[in-house]
Write an enzyme that holds these catalytic residues in place. Structure first.
Site, mmCIF file in Angstrom:
data_model
loop_
_atom_site.group_PDB
_atom_site.id
_atom_site.type_symbol
_atom_site.label_atom_id
_atom_site.label_comp_id
_atom_site.label_asym_id
_atom_site.label_seq_id
_atom_site.Cartn_x
_atom_site.Cartn_y
_atom_site.Cartn_z
ATOM 1 N N ASP A 344 -3.592 9.104 2.784
ATOM 2 C CA ASP A 344 -4.160 8.904 4.116
ATOM 3 C C ASP A 344 -4.379 10.222 4.850
ATOM 4 O OD1 ASP A 344 -3.774 6.094 3.708
ATOM 5 O OD2 ASP A 344 -1.667 6.377 4.197
ATOM 6 N N SER A 369 -5.272 14.167 9.147
ATOM 7 C CA SER A 369 -4.449 12.965 9.074
ATOM 8 C C SER A 369 -5.305 11.788 9.506
ATOM 9 C CB SER A 369 -3.215 13.094 9.970
ATOM 10 O OG SER A 369 -2.470 11.889 9.956
ATOM 11 N N ARG A 370 -5.535 10.854 8.585
ATOM 12 C CA ARG A 370 -6.454 9.758 8.881
ATOM 13 C C ARG A 370 -5.756 8.559 9.508
ATOM 14 N NH1 ARG A 370 -8.892 12.055 4.184
ATOM 15 N NH2 ARG A 370 -7.581 10.914 2.711
ATOM 16 N N VAL A 371 -4.429 8.618 9.668
ATOM 17 C CA VAL A 371 -3.685 7.479 10.210
ATOM 18 C C VAL A 371 -2.753 7.903 11.334
ATOM 19 C CG1 VAL A 371 -2.000 5.672 9.684
ATOM 20 C CG2 VAL A 371 -3.783 6.202 8.036
#
Length: 515
Positions: A344, A369-371
């Site tokens: 993620d 950071s995709r989350v």
């Protein structure tokens, strides 16, 4: 009198023996015993076990165990999990009837074990609550909850710009000796007192490197909430292959009890190479870079087990920090691209920053950071956007300023501000920074309070702001930790303390710095 009691006891004992003998009925039990055809580096080919199942445990002479990996019509390819030098063709092989498993439970906390559960720390026998299979299915999609709580690493550049949430999978990648393990270990050290259990899985690492990590954990009292799973470089490749799965089963046991767990895989490059070695020895067809075609699957099914469970299932979480080693900063290689697509987000470490002494050497432009941003505290979000943009602009302008070019006032201010950002994001190893101190420093940074501080005094000025943060009122602390937004009053309360701390480091006129 005593003689009569003794006679009675003897008669009673013999009577019980006679009764048991009469009731005993011998039964014939079918057992399959195979034969070793040949042994290679970490694998054995076995024939004569027609009923064996995939991933079933087998026992060889000398208490050597193996896992049935290739189940073909004529023979079985077995991954050996111990010292196999004494094995030879013709040795008998027995089925154990169970898959590979690992001990789990509270008794593992503070211990150092190998993937089979054998202790390596010399502290006596292991007290386990149960044993779980090494390979387990990941939680169902409907059993998962959104990532909503941050996992503070104590590293300013990560918590502010590349945040990690509880239940996230954040990849750490970089060349050799750029500080990958240091970031993961610092994240473990920062979990002290935060009710987060940690599992550190060393895969095919040098014994000296593993010993150094364990010594650091013990020196900072982190072993009180940490389990260490170790395979060294001279261990059979089969042990290195099952190590991350075993560590994940240990972590899942705690997660299913409703606890938060941080799991570090150090590193999956060695895991991929061990699997490639085993696959080639077992005559599986090679593909790109000689890796077998299912190399993506072995990592995806591993990292898919990291998640945040719904409240009905306890609300526990498993946060994964896999580490990958790149070669000459090539993140487009096979294994790095596989793992980037599975995880993620990624924290990319730069050798050039490391060489300049910018530690941790995080390349902010390539990291993402995709989350975790969804779980980040509001106070961080209030400062992170401006910080990342200003730092990116500084990196673009820095190359021009090095040539001594005449810069306009606006450009000079951006370069000066960027130099202070870089100085503030530096951080020594094993020195995690608490959340309130991070917010105070970052807020002072984005507000320009450090812009008139000489670069060589930035460390002292930052320390002064951190010490001043102790005076932040309790109600402001509570709101920073729980509020959805950061109010202007709270911002001003922190900035007032920061201004007083920085005042002693300011110079009368801002220097015209150009590099």
């Amino acid at each position: 009198m005593q003689t009569e009691h003794l006679d009675t006891a003897i008669e009673r004992a013999f009577g019980a023996i006679s009764q048991a003998r009469e009731l005993f009925e011998p039964r014939l039990t079918l057992r399959e015993v195979g034969t070793v055809s040949h042994v290679a580096a970490g694998i054995a080919m076995v024939s004569g076990l027609p009923g064996v199942g995939a991933e079933e445990m087998l026992k060889f002479p000398g208490d050597v165990f193996g896992i049935a990996f290739n189940v073909d019509e004529a023979q079985i390819g077995v991954l050996l999990l111990g010292s196999y030098w004494q094995l030879k063709a013709g040795d008998p092989v027995k089925r154990l009837g169970n898959v590979a498993d690992v001990p789990v439970g509270e008794g593992l906390i503070g211990r150092v074990i190998d993937p089979t559960g054998r202790t390596l720390d010399g502290q006596g026998a292991l007290l386990a609550d149960a044993r779980l299979p090494v390979e387990r299915p990941a939680a169902h999609i409907m059993d998962r909850a959104p990532v909503s709580e941050p996992l503070q690493t104590g590293i300013k550049v990560i918590d502010a710009l590349i945040p990690v949430g509880r239940g996230q999978r954040e990849l750490i990648l970089g060349d050799r000796q750029t500080g990958k393990t240091a970031i993961a270990v610092d994240a473990i050290l920062n979990q002290r007192g935060k009710n987060v259990l940690c599992v550190y899985c060393a895969i095919g690492q040098r014994a000296s490197g593993v010993a150094k990590v364990i010594a650091s954990l013990r020196a900072h009292d982190a072993m009180a909430y940490t389990v260490v799973v170790v395979t060294e470089g001279n261990d059979p490749p089969g042990l290195a292959y099952i190590a991350p799965y075993a560590a994940t089963s240990i972590a899942e046991h705690f997660m299913e009890q409703g606890r938060d767990v941080l799991l570090v895989y150090d590193d999956l490059t060695h895991h991929a190479r061990a699997y490639r070695e085993l696959s080639l020895l077992l005559r599986r067809p090679p593909g790109r870079e000689a890796f077998p075609g299912d190399i993506f699957y072995i990592h995806s099914r591993l990292l898919e087990r990291a998640t945040h469970l719904r409240a009905e299932l306890g609300g526990g979480s498993l946060t994964a920090l896999p580490i990958i080693e790149t070669e000459a900063q090539d993140i487009s290689a096979y294994i790095p691209t596989n793992l980037i697509s599975i995880t993620d987000g990624q924290i990319v470490l730069s050798p050039s920053l490391f060489a300049l002494g910018v530690l941790p050497a995080v390349d902010v432009g390539m990291s993402v950071s995709r989350v975790g941003g969804k779980a980040q505290r509001a106070a961080y979000r209030a400062v992170a956007g401006d910080l990342k943009l200003a730092y990116a602009q500084f990196e673009e302008l820095e190359s021009f300023s090095r040539f001594g070019a005449r810069l306009d006032e606006d450009t000079r201010k951006r370069v000066t501000h960027g130099q202070r950002i870089r100085a503030c994001l530096k951080q020594p190893q094993a020195a995690p920074v608490p959340m309130l101190e991070q917010i105070s420093v970052l807020l002072a940074l984005t507000s320009g309070l450090f812009d008139t501080v000489p670069v060589d005094q930035m460390t002292a000025a930052e320390q002064a702001v951190r010490e001043a943060a102790v005076a932040v009122p309790d109600d402001v602390r509570t709101r920073l930790d729980t509020a959805d937004t950061m109010s202007d009053d709270d911002r001003e309360a922190i900035l007032d303390l920061a201004r007083g701390a920085v005042a002693g480091f300011r110079i009368s006129s801002q220097p015209k710095e150009q590099g």
